[in-house]
Design a protein around this motif. Structure first.
Motif, PDB file in Angstrom:
ATOM      1  N   THR A  95       0.839  -1.200   0.000  1.00 25.92           N
ATOM      2  CA  THR A  95       0.000   0.000   0.000  1.00 25.92           C
ATOM      3  C   THR A  95       0.879   1.257   0.000  1.00 25.92           C
ATOM      4  O   THR A  95       1.975   1.252   0.580  1.00 25.92           O
ATOM      5  N   ALA A 155       3.497   3.822  -4.456  1.00 28.95           N
ATOM      6  CA  ALA A 155       3.786   4.646  -5.634  1.00 28.95           C
ATOM      7  C   ALA A 155       5.126   5.362  -5.520  1.00 28.95           C
ATOM      8  O   ALA A 155       5.782   5.638  -6.522  1.00 28.95           O
ATOM      9  N   LYS A 180       7.705   2.370  -2.599  1.00 27.96           N
ATOM     10  CA  LYS A 180       8.208   2.080  -3.943  1.00 27.96           C
ATOM     11  C   LYS A 180       9.443   1.183  -3.864  1.00 27.96           C
ATOM     12  O   LYS A 180       9.598   0.236  -4.637  1.00 27.96           O
ATOM     13  N   ILE A 226       0.012  -2.328  -6.350  1.00 24.39           N
ATOM     14  CA  ILE A 226       0.252  -1.025  -5.713  1.00 24.39           C
ATOM     15  C   ILE A 226      -1.051  -0.244  -5.616  1.00 24.39           C
ATOM     16  O   ILE A 226      -1.430   0.468  -6.548  1.00 24.39           O
ATOM     17  N   ASP A 243      -2.754   2.917  -4.290  1.00 23.82           N
ATOM     18  CA  ASP A 243      -2.249   4.212  -3.820  1.00 23.82           C
ATOM     19  C   ASP A 243      -3.279   5.260  -4.208  1.00 23.82           C
ATOM     20  O   ASP A 243      -3.994   5.118  -5.207  1.00 23.82           O
ATOM     21  N   GLN A 292       1.407   8.156 -10.313  1.00 21.83           N
ATOM     22  CA  GLN A 292       2.706   7.681  -9.806  1.00 21.83           C
ATOM     23  C   GLN A 292       2.693   6.168  -9.575  1.00 21.83           C
ATOM     24  O   GLN A 292       3.692   5.490  -9.808  1.00 21.83           O
ATOM     25  N   ALA A 293       1.546   5.642  -9.138  1.00 26.97           N
ATOM     26  CA  ALA A 293       1.451   4.187  -8.919  1.00 26.97           C
ATOM     27  C   ALA A 293       1.629   3.447 -10.242  1.00 26.97           C
ATOM     28  O   ALA A 293       2.308   2.414 -10.304  1.00 26.97           O
ATOM     29  N   GLN A 294       1.033   4.001 -11.314  1.00 26.28           N
ATOM     30  CA  GLN A 294       1.167   3.348 -12.629  1.00 26.28           C
ATOM     31  C   GLN A 294       2.612   3.392 -13.117  1.00 26.28           C
ATOM     32  O   GLN A 294       3.108   2.441 -13.719  1.00 26.28           O
ATOM     33  N   THR A 321       5.280   3.429 -11.183  1.00 27.67           N
ATOM     34  CA  THR A 321       6.018   2.416 -10.415  1.00 27.67           C
ATOM     35  C   THR A 321       5.705   1.022 -10.957  1.00 27.67           C
ATOM     36  O   THR A 321       6.605   0.188 -11.100  1.00 27.67           O
ATOM     37  N   ALA A 344      -1.400  -1.479 -10.710  1.00 23.18           N
ATOM     38  CA  ALA A 344      -1.621  -0.256  -9.915  1.00 23.18           C
ATOM     39  C   ALA A 344      -3.128  -0.051  -9.770  1.00 23.18           C
ATOM     40  O   ALA A 344      -3.873  -0.226 -10.733  1.00 23.18           O
ATOM     41  N   GLN A 354      -6.083   2.665  -8.052  1.00 22.87           N
ATOM     42  CA  GLN A 354      -6.343   3.915  -7.341  1.00 22.87           C
ATOM     43  C   GLN A 354      -7.264   3.628  -6.158  1.00 22.87           C
ATOM     44  O   GLN A 354      -8.317   3.005  -6.329  1.00 22.87           O
TER      45      GLN A 354
END
Ligand code: NAP
Length: 246
Positions: A11, A14, A19, A34, A36, A41-43, A45, A58, A60
């Motif tokens: 969790t 990102a 990370k 991920i 987040d 940013q999660a995508q 990562t 990722a 949301q």
């Protein structure tokens, strides 16, 4: 590799420590999810994880909301069919001296840092119980152990995580699930770079190893707790703090 074929949810993965945890677990064979609040940013990562040759997803989510955490659990099971590791890492600060601290600052920090740990654990625990295996690693903080002026909300949330960790370890040990916490000290991230220089210097004076830690040093403790090497360890708090608290 230690985590070949395992599915790990990190969790708040990102950026920052999360990370690095995602990267280290992936380098050791895990598929990474991920969730987040910051999806862009999660995508990013997740793409970096895929470049390491591991599947990554990722999602949301505002993990302070139980329904959103539960949707994450369902999406992971739909996509991967299993959940082996949950790293409860998402966290925020809203620092203020107590006399100035607003109710909203208290509620937000408790919601994101502590309630999200309850929410995400709820989202995975039935599945782990049925499989009689699972690893839950909660990211606490040295501030939850020793307190910090200006961080009553944050330190209460991080101390709460330690109590929660020990209770879960007792409830789910018989189900083959280990639950541990990692308590980082002063780690070099955006969160600590924004501290005033004087506060940084004060921290440094009290660290026997004489330097701040790196996100990778936290991630390596998480890797150990996620791997089979730690199979007889549960209900513990692993301090990754350069000796600032012992
Ligand atoms: P960070 O860089 O701010 O990363 C935390 C991530 O969590 C961010 O991507 C953040 O998104 C996300 N997030 C925030 N609220 C969320 C929510 N409601 N739902 C889902 N995701 C959410 O923090 P960090 O420094 O890497 O810290 C990671 C963990 O380590 C935290 O639990 C922190 O308390 C703990 N820790 C850090 C240190 C340190 O020295 N840095 C020391 C001890 C413990 P946004 O950026 O959009 O908010």
């Amino acid at each position: 590799m230690a985590l070949d074929g395992k599915v790990a949810i990190v969790t708040g993965g990102a950026q920052g420590i999360g990370k690095e945890i995602a990267r280290v677990l992936a380098r050791n064979g895990a598929y990474i999810v991920i969730p987040d609040i910051s999806i862009v940013q999660a995508q990013q990562t997740a793409r970096e994880i895929e470049e390491l040759g591991r599947k990554s997803l990722a999602i949301q989510a505002d993990l302070a909301q139980l329904s959103e955490a539960e949707n994450v659990g369902k999406s992971v099971l739909d996509f991967f069919g299993q959940i082996d590791v949950l790293v409860n890492n998402a966290g925020i600060t809203r620092d203020n001296l107590f006399l100035r601290m607003k109710e909203e600052e208290w509620d937000t920090v408790i919601g994101v840092n502590l309630k999200s740990v309850f929410n995400c654990t709820k989202a995975v625990i039935r599945h782990m119980s049925k499989r009689r295996s699972g690893r839950i690693i909660n990211i606490s903080s040295v501030v939850g152990q020793i307190g910090n002026a200006g961080q009553a909300n944050y330190s209460a949330s991080k101390a709460g995580i330690i109590g929660f960790t020990k209770s879960m370890a007792r409830e789910f040990g018989a189900r083959g699930i280990t639950v541990n916490a990692v308590a980082p000290g002063f780690i070099d991230t955006e969160m600590t770079r924004s501290l005033p220089e004087r506060a940084r210097e004060e921290f440094l004076k009290n660290i026997p190893l004489g330097r701040v830690g790196t996100p990778e040093e936290v991630a390596e403790a998480v890797l150990f707790l996620a791997s089979d090497a730690s199979r007889y360890i549960t209900g513990q708090v692993i301090n990754v703090n350069g000796g600032i608290y012992m």
